[in-house]
Design a protein around this motif. Structure first.
Motif, PDB file in Angstrom:
ATOM      1  N   TYR A  90      -6.806   2.134   4.821  1.00 17.56           N
ATOM      2  CA  TYR A  90      -6.292   1.053   5.697  1.00 17.56           C
ATOM      3  C   TYR A  90      -6.630   0.851   7.174  1.00 17.56           C
ATOM      4  O   TYR A  90      -6.884   0.205   7.888  1.00 17.56           O
ATOM      5  CB  TYR A  90      -4.709   0.968   5.428  1.00 17.56           C
ATOM      6  CG  TYR A  90      -4.061  -0.156   5.885  1.00 17.56           C
ATOM      7  CD1 TYR A  90      -4.525  -1.426   5.502  1.00 17.56           C
ATOM      8  CD2 TYR A  90      -3.144   0.010   7.268  1.00 17.56           C
ATOM      9  CE1 TYR A  90      -3.531  -2.682   6.228  1.00 17.56           C
ATOM     10  CE2 TYR A  90      -2.650  -0.913   7.931  1.00 17.56           C
ATOM     11  CZ  TYR A  90      -2.837  -2.356   7.471  1.00 17.56           C
ATOM     12  OH  TYR A  90      -2.119  -3.297   7.862  1.00 17.56           O
ATOM     13  N   SER A  91      -6.615   2.289   7.618  1.00 20.71           N
ATOM     14  CA  SER A  91      -7.005   2.694   9.206  1.00 20.71           C
ATOM     15  C   SER A  91      -8.407   2.274   9.403  1.00 20.71           C
ATOM     16  O   SER A  91      -8.685   2.055  10.503  1.00 20.71           O
ATOM     17  CB  SER A  91      -6.815   4.286   9.389  1.00 20.71           C
ATOM     18  OG  SER A  91      -7.911   4.890   8.948  1.00 20.71           O
ATOM     19  N   LEU A 132       0.714  -1.118   0.087  1.00 22.02           N
ATOM     20  CA  LEU A 132      -0.037   0.008   0.148  1.00 22.02           C
ATOM     21  C   LEU A 132       0.839   1.242  -0.069  1.00 22.02           C
ATOM     22  O   LEU A 132       0.446   2.177  -0.400  1.00 22.02           O
ATOM     23  CB  LEU A 132      -0.725   0.021   1.153  1.00 22.02           C
ATOM     24  CG  LEU A 132      -2.063  -1.152   1.138  1.00 22.02           C
ATOM     25  CD1 LEU A 132      -2.829  -0.902   2.469  1.00 22.02           C
ATOM     26  CD2 LEU A 132      -2.805  -1.140  -0.263  1.00 22.02           C
ATOM     27  N   SER A 133       1.997   1.302   0.773  1.00 23.55           N
ATOM     28  CA  SER A 133       2.904   2.543   0.496  1.00 23.55           C
ATOM     29  C   SER A 133       3.263   2.830  -0.735  1.00 23.55           C
ATOM     30  O   SER A 133       3.439   4.199  -0.938  1.00 23.55           O
ATOM     31  CB  SER A 133       4.096   2.238   1.469  1.00 23.55           C
ATOM     32  OG  SER A 133       4.935   1.255   0.785  1.00 23.55           O
ATOM     33  N   PHE A 147      -6.421  -0.405  -5.134  1.00 23.30           N
ATOM     34  CA  PHE A 147      -5.581   0.490  -4.845  1.00 23.30           C
ATOM     35  C   PHE A 147      -4.554   0.424  -5.907  1.00 23.30           C
ATOM     36  O   PHE A 147      -4.197  -0.678  -6.408  1.00 23.30           O
ATOM     37  CB  PHE A 147      -4.729   0.149  -3.418  1.00 23.30           C
ATOM     38  CG  PHE A 147      -5.428   0.161  -2.316  1.00 23.30           C
ATOM     39  CD1 PHE A 147      -5.822   1.093  -1.529  1.00 23.30           C
ATOM     40  CD2 PHE A 147      -5.964  -1.157  -1.861  1.00 23.30           C
ATOM     41  CE1 PHE A 147      -6.457   1.169  -0.431  1.00 23.30           C
ATOM     42  CE2 PHE A 147      -7.124  -0.919  -0.740  1.00 23.30           C
ATOM     43  CZ  PHE A 147      -7.113   0.005  -0.076  1.00 23.30           C
ATOM     44  N   CYS A 174       1.340   2.740  -3.296  1.00 27.09           N
ATOM     45  CA  CYS A 174      -0.172   3.293  -4.077  1.00 27.09           C
ATOM     46  C   CYS A 174      -0.456   4.706  -3.851  1.00 27.09           C
ATOM     47  O   CYS A 174      -0.247   5.128  -2.708  1.00 27.09           O
ATOM     48  CB  CYS A 174      -1.291   2.316  -3.483  1.00 27.09           C
ATOM     49  SG  CYS A 174      -0.950   0.460  -3.813  1.00 27.09           S
ATOM     50  N   ASN A 207      -1.675   9.167  -1.329  1.00 24.42           N
ATOM     51  CA  ASN A 207      -1.289   8.062  -0.543  1.00 24.42           C
ATOM     52  C   ASN A 207      -1.987   8.129   0.797  1.00 24.42           C
ATOM     53  O   ASN A 207      -2.237   7.227   1.477  1.00 24.42           O
ATOM     54  CB  ASN A 207       0.311   7.980  -0.230  1.00 24.42           C
ATOM     55  CG  ASN A 207       0.606   6.881   0.480  1.00 24.42           C
ATOM     56  OD1 ASN A 207       1.065   6.866   1.804  1.00 24.42           O
ATOM     57  ND2 ASN A 207       0.473   5.499  -0.236  1.00 24.42           N
ATOM     58  N   GLU A 208      -2.329   9.395   1.163  1.00 22.27           N
ATOM     59  CA  GLU A 208      -2.889   9.568   2.535  1.00 22.27           C
ATOM     60  C   GLU A 208      -4.201   8.901   2.523  1.00 22.27           C
ATOM     61  O   GLU A 208      -4.841   8.231   3.434  1.00 22.27           O
ATOM     62  CB  GLU A 208      -3.289  11.160   2.799  1.00 22.27           C
ATOM     63  CG  GLU A 208      -1.973  11.720   3.299  1.00 22.27           C
ATOM     64  CD  GLU A 208      -1.256  12.308   2.239  1.00 22.27           C
ATOM     65  OE1 GLU A 208      -1.533  12.245   0.942  1.00 22.27           O
ATOM     66  OE2 GLU A 208       0.022  12.251   2.311  1.00 22.27           O
ATOM     67  N   GLU A 209      -4.879   9.043   1.272  1.00 28.22           N
ATOM     68  CA  GLU A 209      -6.364   8.185   1.046  1.00 28.22           C
ATOM     69  C   GLU A 209      -6.217   6.793   1.280  1.00 28.22           C
ATOM     70  O   GLU A 209      -7.099   6.144   1.850  1.00 28.22           O
ATOM     71  CB  GLU A 209      -7.119   8.843  -0.072  1.00 28.22           C
ATOM     72  CG  GLU A 209      -7.494  10.078  -0.243  1.00 28.22           C
ATOM     73  CD  GLU A 209      -8.701  10.455   0.639  1.00 28.22           C
ATOM     74  OE1 GLU A 209      -9.624   9.551   0.849  1.00 28.22           O
ATOM     75  OE2 GLU A 209      -8.883  11.381   1.308  1.00 28.22           O
ATOM     76  N   VAL A 210      -5.228   6.275   0.679  1.00 26.01           N
ATOM     77  CA  VAL A 210      -4.776   4.671   0.690  1.00 26.01           C
ATOM     78  C   VAL A 210      -4.580   4.351   2.197  1.00 26.01           C
ATOM     79  O   VAL A 210      -5.157   3.289   2.663  1.00 26.01           O
ATOM     80  CB  VAL A 210      -3.494   4.627  -0.015  1.00 26.01           C
ATOM     81  CG1 VAL A 210      -3.087   3.175   0.295  1.00 26.01           C
ATOM     82  CG2 VAL A 210      -3.710   4.836  -1.661  1.00 26.01           C
ATOM     83  N   MET A 211      -3.708   5.026   2.863  1.00 26.76           N
ATOM     84  CA  MET A 211      -3.358   4.691   4.330  1.00 26.76           C
ATOM     85  C   MET A 211      -4.768   5.060   5.233  1.00 26.76           C
ATOM     86  O   MET A 211      -5.133   4.560   5.952  1.00 26.76           O
ATOM     87  CB  MET A 211      -2.454   5.669   4.927  1.00 26.76           C
ATOM     88  CG  MET A 211      -1.150   5.295   4.124  1.00 26.76           C
ATOM     89  SD  MET A 211      -0.752   3.452   3.563  1.00 26.76           S
ATOM     90  CE  MET A 211      -0.420   2.843   5.226  1.00 26.76           C
ATOM     91  N   ARG A 212      -5.577   6.068   4.659  1.00 25.83           N
ATOM     92  CA  ARG A 212      -6.979   6.233   5.589  1.00 25.83           C
ATOM     93  C   ARG A 212      -7.891   5.012   5.300  1.00 25.83           C
ATOM     94  O   ARG A 212      -8.432   4.503   6.209  1.00 25.83           O
ATOM     95  CB  ARG A 212      -7.642   7.488   5.054  1.00 25.83           C
ATOM     96  CG  ARG A 212      -9.084   7.630   5.580  1.00 25.83           C
ATOM     97  CD  ARG A 212      -9.772   8.769   5.173  1.00 25.83           C
ATOM     98  NE  ARG A 212      -9.069   9.748   4.467  1.00 25.83           N
ATOM     99  CZ  ARG A 212      -9.280  11.061   4.538  1.00 25.83           C
ATOM    100  NH1 ARG A 212     -10.153  11.675   5.614  1.00 25.83           N
ATOM    101  NH2 ARG A 212      -8.591  11.876   3.886  1.00 25.83           N
TER     102      ARG A 212
END
Length: 113
Positions: A31-32, A2-3, A55, A5, A24-29
């Motif tokens: 994931y959160s 994911l990092s 992703f 993406c 990438n913030e949306e990707v990690m959001r």
């Protein structure tokens, strides 16, 4: 995975909703929104999902896809990994995000009529 993406594409089945976020913030959001615990599938229909999320990397290549449930008391994310599917619980923030999307669609439809 994911990092690397930078795009997230959402599709809500049977609701006519699809949208994409680029960062990438949306990707990690997203994931959160996934808890590190198995989903409570009591209210979930086996093999039936309300939507999917994909992703993508900077070239637009799909790196990972997941399906999810957000309706009828079923809050889970199905993550394919090494040939298996893992059903993880989606947290309240994830449900709130999708409820906001559904409210925006309902509001847009009301304003059109």
């Amino acid at each position: 995975i994911l990092s690397g993406c930078v795009k997230v594409e959402y599709l809500l089945y049977n609701m006519g909703i699809t949208f994409e976020s680029e960062s990438n913030e949306e990707v990690m959001r997203f994931y959160s929104y996934i808890l590190d615990q198995p989903a409570n599938s009591t209210n979930c229909k086996p093999g039936k999902y309300d939507g999917s999320v994909v992703f993508k990397d900077a070239n637009g290549d799909i790196k990972l896809g997941m399906e999810f449930n957000i309706l009828n008391g079923c809050a889970r994310v199905s993550i394919p990994l090494n040939g298996k599917k893992y059903e993880q619980q989606m947290n309240e923030n994830g449900l709130s995000f999708f409820n906001q999307v559904l409210r925006m669609k309902a509001k847009a439809e009301t304003e059109q009529h």
